[in-house]
Each structure stands twice: as structure tokens, then as C-alpha cells.
Design an enzyme around this catalytic site. Structure first.
Site, PDB file in Angstrom:
ATOM      1  N   GLU A  90       0.741  -1.203  -0.016  1.00 60.42           N
ATOM      2  CA  GLU A  90      -0.008   0.169   0.141  1.00 60.42           C
ATOM      3  C   GLU A  90       0.744   1.430   0.117  1.00 60.42           C
ATOM      4  OE1 GLU A  90      -2.775  -0.316   3.548  1.00 60.42           O
ATOM      5  OE2 GLU A  90      -3.846  -2.076   2.287  1.00 60.42           O
ATOM      6  N   GLU A 234      -5.886  -8.701   0.186  1.00 63.08           N
ATOM      7  CA  GLU A 234      -6.379  -8.763   1.408  1.00 63.08           C
ATOM      8  C   GLU A 234      -7.856  -8.497   1.610  1.00 63.08           C
ATOM      9  OE1 GLU A 234      -2.246  -6.863   3.489  1.00 63.08           O
ATOM     10  OE2 GLU A 234      -4.257  -6.030   4.086  1.00 63.08           O
TER      11      GLU A 234
END
Length: 448
Positions: A90, A234
Site C-alpha cells: 500500500e 487482503e
């Protein structure tokens, strides 16, 4: 410890993990597929891999050396089945203020080039694990999706590179966070069993997961790569640390998600099978809690490998407890608690603050599993967590004379006062990776 799973064929599972490369040979014996995960840290111009090697974004030779040491070395017969190398975790979060914009894409290019040169680029693809905040919809509908303006140029470079190399777009989608971050968010919309719906160009959405995913589909289409493969890197639901983070709601979320997967429903714009990875396998009691106390409680298993709630990972509704980790060894049955005979309590606040600064007290927060205890219970919990984190050292149960050790389980009601694991600092790191299994994620490649 042995790997935790339900009774099933290994071919129906992947294990996604932040790789500590000392573990790779151990993983090669499990028959599970492994995701190699590079983590960008704050050091300028480097991708820092958890094996403590560094990979300068502009140095292809270092990328080649890294691939040789950490990827191809484990691809022998009977070795590890690696599918993807994720460069960054991220890296474009809006809270990072564009810190990694200039180094992520060059690092991605170098890793893929190194994989290609090693002769494994056709099998192992380099990608970037991205948060869903890299795209947005000003209309709050999927069809309004596009990349955030501040990262649009770099994201277009990345998606074109991924498309060219037949690598997937990896995105992390968390319906829980939609609920957590917006007090007015419709509760039922975070799950899969009906409730609020929105209509977008004759398409109806009854859950935020589908809407978020299709916002990405629209985003990719608008930017010239509408057929780019998407992987959910995720997705999950925490079980503590917030009033919406508990076993009941986690089970509700997983039951709906798994049912959706086994039915091969996909989303309205991408019907069919989804490739996704559940986050996560086990709780991480040293993970940063800056986003929220729930961050240490995403696991399907507790810190010691015990399953939290019954679940059927096949999505068919035949719920049962997952198989617990075997061979777990606990330290002596000793707990550190408040000595209630001590009447000098003027230093209690400072001692609690000290204990929780070095231990995990997230279960004491509002709405959490230990939130309903009295003040003595709260103090005892904090003292014990510190004591256990210090491997039960006698020095760690003093707190200026306010604490004492007991041999009777100090747990209260639903609030577990845990025991430390034997050799946790060494044995768990050897068995699972980083500290208390930081980053293990159970996942599904195909449920059928």
C-alpha cells in the site's frame, strides 16, 4: 508447530505471507503456495525486504541478486511454489503524502526484469499490493471510479506495465473499514446478506465489497486496461479492538464471503471466480495500531494458534472449528495482577501507561473483549500483558510494588489473560516469520 488448516487437499489453498526467507525451506514441505512479499520502508530509494536485504530502485544488479537469493533458490523440485512478488505494501496511501511515488514503479520494473532474466518471469509476476484508496468515485457509484488525481499518472504507468507483463492488479478491500471510518455507513451494506442497495447504470449493488471491486473495474476500463486481472490481496474482518470487531460479526462476514466464492458469483461487472486472500491467519500482537486497535486482531486464529470460531472454508455451511496449531508450548502458569491489598494507588495511572506502552492492551478499549471489567481488572490485564511480553521475568511484575504474581488463571469472563509461549521471541520467528507471525494470511485460489 504444524500448519493450521481444515482437512482438505492442499491444492485448494494458498498461503500468503510476509516472507522471512529463513522459513522458505520449511514452507516447501507444506505443499502450500506462497506469496513473496517485498515491503517498502521509509529508507529513501530502497525496497526493504524482510530478510534484511535492500533493493535500490535504480539498481538492476541488486534486483537480480535478490531474486537469485530469495526466489530462484527455492524453486527446486520439492521447493516453494511462488506465484507473485509484491513490491510494496500500500505505498500510495494518502496518509503517506506521496513519499513512495518516485521509487515504487522503478522497483517494480527491476524486480520483473530480474525475474525474467532468471527465466521465471513467465511463472512469477511482480506486482504492487495497493490499498483501495488509490481509486475513488466522486459520484459514490462504481461507474464514477477513477484513480486519485495525485497518483493517477504513476498508476497509469503501473497498470500498463502490469498489463504488458500479464501481471495482476492487487488490491486490498476491507468492508470493515468502511463501517469503522464512517459513523453513518449502512451496517448491512458491509455484509453479504441483503439490506441497503444502490443502483448504477441498471446494475444493483447490495454490498460494499462488490461496489468497491467494480469501482476498480470501471477505473481500469477508463484507463485503457479493462481486461487487467484483479486479485484481492487482503480481505477480512477483525475480532477485537472495536465494538464492530468481534467473533460474531467476523463469522457473519466470512460466511457471506465464502458462500459467494463457492457460488462463483464474482461481481456484477466481473462475474465468475474471484481470486482473493483472507487477512489473516493469526493475530499479530506487535502490529502498529495507528489505524485502530483492531489491527492486532484480524486472525482466524488467536496468537497461540487456537481457532476463534467455527467456519467452513469451503463455503458450504458445514461449520466446525479449524484445526489448532500443534505442539504449542506455554510458559509456566503464572500471571501478574494488581495487589489489591496495596492501598497506595497514586501511581496506578503511570504504571498502566508504562505497561501498555510495551505490551498489547488493545482488548481494553471501548467495545473490546475486556472492556467490561472494573478498574482492578483493567490494571491486572495491563500488568499481565507486560509481564508475559517480558517472558515472565520476575522483574516485570513489580510496578513499584503494586503487582504480585499468582498461579491461578486470572482471566475474567470473556477476557483472556494470556500466557506467553515458550521461546516466543525465537521459536515463533523460526516457525512463522516476523515476530508473532506478522503477516501470515490464509487464502483461496480455487474453492472447487
Amino acid at each position: 508447530m504444524e500448519p493450521c488448516s481444515q482437512n482438505s487437499q492442499n491444492g485448494n489453498r494458498l498461503l500468503r505471507m510476509v516472507v522471512h526467507f529463513d522459513l522458505a525451506q520449511t514452507m516447501s514441505r507444506t505443499g502450500l503456495l506462497v506469496w513473496s512479499y517485498c515491503l517498502i520502508l521509509a529508507s529513501v530509494n530502497v525496497v526493504h525486504v524482510l530478510s534484511s536485504t535492500v533493493l535500490p530502485a535504480g539498481d538492476i544488479e541488486d534486483a537480480e541478486a535478490w531474486v537469485k537469493e530469495n526466489i530462484t533458490a527455492y524453486l527446486h523440485n520439492g521447493g516453494v511454489d511462488i506465484k507473485y512478488v509484491a513490491v510494496g505494501n500500500e505505498p500510495f496511501l494518502s496518509s503517506y503524502n506521496n513519499t513512495y511515488d518516485n521509487i515504487t514503479f522503478p522497483a517494480l520494473q527491476n524486480v520483473q526484469k530480474a525475474l525474467d532474466k532468471a527465466g521465471v518471469g513467465d511463472k512469477i509476476k511482480a506486482t504492487v499490493a495497493l490499498n483501495a484508496d488509490v481509486y475513488e468515485s466522486l459520484s459514490e457509484k462504481p461507474s464514477g471510479g477513477d484513480f486519485r488525481k495525485d497518483v493517477k499518472d504513476i498508476m497509469i504507468q503501473i497498470i500498463k506495465f502490469l498489463h504488458q507483463n500479464k501481471a495482476p492488479f492487487v488490491v486490498n478491500i476491507y468492508p470493515f473499514l468502511s463501517l469503522y471510518q464512517n459513523a453513518g455507513f449502512p451496517f448491512d451494506y458491509a455484509f453479504f446478506d441483503g439490506g441497503k442497495t444502490i443502483s448504477d447504470k441498471n446494475v444493483s449493488y447490495s454490498n460494499v465489497f462488490d461496489a468497491n471491486y467494480d469501482t476498480l473495474v470501471w477505473t481500469l476500463k477508463k484507463n485503457g486496461v479493462g481486461d487487467l486481472k484483479i486479485i484481492i490481496g487482503e480481505v477480512g474482518w477483525p475480532t477485537d479492538g472495536n465494538f464492530n470487531a468481534n467473533d460474531k460479526l467476523a463469522k457473519k462476514f466470512y460466511d457471506g464471503l465464502l458462500k459467494k466464492l463457492v457460488a462463483k458469483q464474482g461481481t456484477p461487472l466481473r462475474p465468475g471466480e474471484l481470486e482473493l486472500y483472507l487477512f489473516s491467519l493469526i493475530d499479530e500482537n506487535q502490529k502498529s495500531i495507528e489505524p485502530g486497535h483492531f489491527e492486532r486482531h484480524w486472525g482466524l486464529f488467536y496468537y497461540d494458534g487456537k481457532p476463534k470460531f467455527p467456519i467452513d472454508l469451503s463455503g458450504k455451511g458445514n461449520d466446525k472449528m479449524l484445526i489448532a496449531a500443534k505442539g504449542v508450548q506455554y510458559m509456566s502458569p503464572r500471571w501478574c495482577v494488581l495487589n489489591e491489598e496495596n492501598k497506595n494507588l497514586s501511581m496506578i495511572a503511570d504504571e498502566i501507561s508504562y505497561a501498555c506502552s510495551s505490551a498489547d492492551c488493545t482488548s481494553l478499549g471501548y467495545g473490546s473483549s475486556c472492556n467490561k471489567m472494573d478498574i482492578n481488572g483493567n490494571v491486572s490485564y495491563a500488568f499481565n500483558m507486560y509481564f508475559q511480553m517480558q517472558d515472565q521475568g520476575d522483574y516485570a511484575c513489580n510496578f513499584n510494588g503494586l503487582a504480585m504474581m499468582v498461579k491461578t488463571n486470572a482471566s475474567r469472563g470473556n477476557c483472556l489473560f494470556p500466557l506467553q509461549l515458550v521461546g516466543a521471541g525465537e521459536r515463533l520467528e523460526l516457525a512463522y516469520g516476523v515476530s508473532i507471525i506478522a503477516g501470515l494470511m490464509l487464502a483461496f485460489f480455487s474453492l472447487m
